[in-house]
Every structure is written in structure tokens, then in C-alpha cells.
Design a protein around this motif. Structure first.
Motif, PDB file in Angstrom:
ATOM      1  N   THR A  14     -21.622   7.970  -3.865  1.00 49.22           N
ATOM      2  CA  THR A  14     -22.924   7.233  -4.116  1.00 49.22           C
ATOM      3  C   THR A  14     -23.964   8.009  -3.653  1.00 49.22           C
ATOM      4  O   THR A  14     -24.150   9.113  -3.111  1.00 49.22           O
ATOM      5  CB  THR A  14     -22.908   5.819  -3.145  1.00 49.22           C
ATOM      6  N   ILE A  23     -30.679   4.246  -7.516  1.00 48.01           N
ATOM      7  CA  ILE A  23     -29.352   4.294  -6.716  1.00 48.01           C
ATOM      8  C   ILE A  23     -28.342   4.681  -7.731  1.00 48.01           C
ATOM      9  O   ILE A  23     -28.372   3.699  -8.693  1.00 48.01           O
ATOM     10  CB  ILE A  23     -29.077   3.436  -5.639  1.00 48.01           C
ATOM     11  N   ARG A 125     -31.235   6.963   3.034  1.00 47.22           N
ATOM     12  CA  ARG A 125     -29.864   6.646   2.840  1.00 47.22           C
ATOM     13  C   ARG A 125     -29.326   5.498   3.572  1.00 47.22           C
ATOM     14  O   ARG A 125     -28.313   5.044   3.558  1.00 47.22           O
ATOM     15  CB  ARG A 125     -29.187   8.000   2.887  1.00 47.22           C
ATOM     16  N   GLU A 130     -28.365   1.106  -0.304  1.00 44.17           N
ATOM     17  CA  GLU A 130     -27.189   2.008  -1.045  1.00 44.17           C
ATOM     18  C   GLU A 130     -26.106   1.008  -1.389  1.00 44.17           C
ATOM     19  O   GLU A 130     -25.213   1.452  -2.047  1.00 44.17           O
ATOM     20  CB  GLU A 130     -26.848   3.025   0.155  1.00 44.17           C
TER      21      GLU A 130
END
Length: 365
Positions: A14, A23, A125, A130
Motif C-alpha cells: 500500500t 492512497i 501513514r 490507509e
């Protein structure tokens, strides 16, 4: 920054931050010719997205996913699949008050100490934003698992001290329909109503509350998982504990099993018969996993989430110089994270199972 990749054969990476442009996720190792159902992937993301109801954060994100690579004519090609989700409603100004102040029980202090730099706008993050990328990847894993007959369903089984009755899933579709009939995503309607009222009270108090998500895997074949370091329950535990705000994981009888005798806890085998195809067990304290390997019974586990750390109260803290300071929560935050965590738990379970299905193909001739 390491630690952005998960899985061995069905592998995801990711990228992106809470207040960045977007994202996304790259999925590598997904077999070719899996039918891509974009509506299904988007529906999974819609269950996680903010702004759903009065008991979730009011940040407005469409969370519209776009697939950039790895598909052709509606099927996977066996090459890396890139998916991206734009950020549209960041409101970074809401975080101007904590540029130099560490929020209690957030990742601010640990990130700053480790890296010497941090994104104060929602945590970068470390933000639960996320997890949208994980849900997109998990939806793809679910589409692959569907070809194997494996189904996954979860629901909110507790909020604070409010606990829903234990459930048995005979039909996954009807279970999910019951769960989706209310905004807290609890499959028991009466408990759901009480949970919603309680969360709303907590929200009005400027506070937060934790809860648990119970997850069930049906039709899992015997043999998934490795016997030593990559036990199936160990990988599920790692997956769940990697989710923001998760503070506990238990499978099968869990901690309650430590209070039982072996004569009570052992799952007695039942031989196959005309009415019982395949080997079964009379009970399922093992949670569908024995010796780290799936035994063909339903896999059952629970995931405990702490209260969201941002509360609308003044709290004592420190700044980046180590000096005493005070901070008060601002912006848009969930009073209880578990309603939006349900699809995240399912997604991480799907990623683990997809990986182990592929790994199991090399177990024997």
C-alpha cells in the motif's frame, strides 16, 4: 519506511497518506482469469468510507477506486494490479493545532522519535485512511476466494460492555443482509439498536468507545497454514493486529479456553456419514484451526478495538521539545471505529486466506 508489504504469494503493497493526493495498493501474485467485479470492489469500499452515518466521522470521501493495471477484458492477467483512491476532503487546517504537540495514544510521538519527521495532518501513514487500500485489495482477494468456494463474514459483536448474542452462520448472504440493515453493523437487530444509542451518547459527550468485531470463514478446506512459524492463526493474528486501533485477537475459545479442562475443550471428531460429508468435530473450540492448519470447520475469531484516541476534551501532553503542553481534539473523528472496521477485518482475513490457498498448492504432489 519498511513494513508496507503484506503476504508472500498473494502480496500487497500500500502507498499514500491521509492528507496526500491519493492512497493506493499494488497487488502482485493474483492468479490470472479471476473475474473482476468492480461494483463489488466499490461496494466493499463503501462499507469502510467515512461519512456514512451519525456514529461515524463526517469526513466526506467518495473512495472511488480506479484500476490502473493488471486486468484485460474484465479478468486479471496475472500481472501486478494497481488500484488508486483519490483523497477529496482532507481539511488539513483542522490539524494546525498539533503541529508541534503530540496527541495522547496516537502515533505522533513514536513516529517523530523514530524518523525525526512526521505528517501532523491526520497522522500520514499511521492514519486509518490507509486501510481503504487494504479493503480494495481484500475485495480482490475475496473474488479469488469465491472461485474456491470460501466465504468470509464479520459483524460488530460488542461495543463497550454491550455484547450481542453468539451467532451461527448458516447462510452468509442472509447474515450480511441482517448486518447491513443497521448502521452499527451488528447482526442482532435488538443489540444493534442499543449500541447505536450508546455510541451516539458517547459522541455527544465528546468521547469515544471501543468494541469487538467477530469474523467467520465458511467452507475453508483442510490444510491451509504452515505448521511452525506461519501457522494460519498466527498470520491471521498478525493481519488483524496490523489494523489501526486493534489491541487484541483471539480465535476459537480464545482466552476463555485457558479456564477450561482438556476434557471440556477437546473437539471430538465425528466420522463421515450419509448426513455428514467430510470429517467434522462435535464442538469448535479450536476455531477451525489445529496445529496452525485449517481443519475444515468454520474459522472463528474476534478482534478487539480500543477507543479512538482523539476525544473532544482538553488533555495534558508534551510537545516535540519535551515540554508540558495541552491539547484538545478538533476535526472529524469516529466516536467508535468498529462499524467501519468490519470490512477491514474481512479484507485482511481474505488476504491471509488467499495467500495460504496459493501456498498450499505446493504442499504435496
Amino acid at each position: 519506511m519498511a513494513g508496507n508489504t503484506f503476504g508472500q504469494l498473494f502480496r500487497i503493497t500500500t502507498f499514500g497518506e491521509s492528507h496526500g493526493e491519493a492512497i493506493g495498493v499494488i497487488v502482485d501474485g493474483c492468479p490470472a482469469q479471476v473475474d473482476i467485479d468492480l461494483d463489488f470492489i466499490q461496494a466493499e469500499l463503501d462499507k469502510r468510507k467515512p461519512g456514512q452515518s451519525k456514529i461515524t466521522t463526517q469526513r466526506k470521501e467518495a473512495d472511488t477506486v480506479k484500476i490502473l493495471s493488471g486486468t484485460f477484458e474484465g479478468k486479471t492477467t496475472g500481472t501486478p494490479i494497481a488500484m488508486i483512491i483519490p483523497n477529496e476532503d482532507q481539511r488539513s487546517k483542522d490539524y494546525g493545532h498539533n503541529v508541534d504537540v503530540f496527541r495522547p495514544s496516537h502515533a505522533d510521538y513514536t513516529y517523530f522519535t523514530k524518523y525525526g519527521i512526521r505528517d501532523h495532518r491526520g497522522g500520514g501513514r499511521s492514519s486509518a485512511r490507509e486501510t481503504a487500500a487494504r479493503v480494495a485489495a481484500g475485495a480482490l482477494a475475496k473474488l479469488f476466494l469465491k472461485t474456491q468456494g470460501i466465504e468470509i463474514a464479520a459483524h460488530v459483536s460488542s461495543v463497550g460492555k454491550l455484547n450481542a448474542p453468539a451467532v451461527t452462520i448458516d447462510d452468509v448472504e442472509s447474515f450480511i443482509a441482517r448486518r447491513e440493515s443497521n448502521i452499527v453493523r451488528c447482526a442482532d437487530a435488538a443489540t444493534a439498536e442499543t449500541m447505536i444509542e450508546f455510541i451516539d451518547e458517547v459522541r455527544k459527550d465528546g468521547d469515544t468507545v471501543g468494541g469487538k468485531v467477530s469474523c467467520y470463514v465458511k467452507n475453508c478446506p483442510v490444510g491451509l497454514g504452515e505448521p511452525v512459524f506461519d501457522k494460519l492463526h498466527a498470520d491471521l493474528g498478525k493481519a488483524m493486529l496490523s489494523i489501526n486501533a486493534v489491541h487484541g485477537f483471539e480465535f476459537g475459545s480464545g482466552f476463555a479456553g485457558s479456564e477450561m479442562r482438556g476434557s471440556q475443550h477437546n473437539d471430538i471428531f465425528i466420522a463421515p456419514s450419509a448426513s455428514n460429508t467430510g470429517v467434522k468435530t462435535a464442538t469448535n473450540f479450536s476455531g477451525g484451526i489445529q496445529g496452525g492448519i485449517s481443519n475444515g470447520m468454520p474459522i472463528e475469531f474476534k478482534v478487539a478495538f480500543k477507543p479512538v484516541a482523539t476525544i473532544m476534551h482538553n488533555q495534558e501532553t508534551i510537545n516535540s521539545k519535551g515540554e508540558a503542553a495541552e491539547i484538545s481534539g478538533k476535526g472529524r473523528h469516529d466516536p467508535c471505529v468498529v462499524p467501519r472496521a468490519v470490512p477491514i477485518v474481512e479484507a485482511m482475513a481474505a488476504l491471509v486466506l488467499a495467500d495460504h490457498v496459493l501456498r498450499n498448492r505446493a504442499a504435496k504432489v
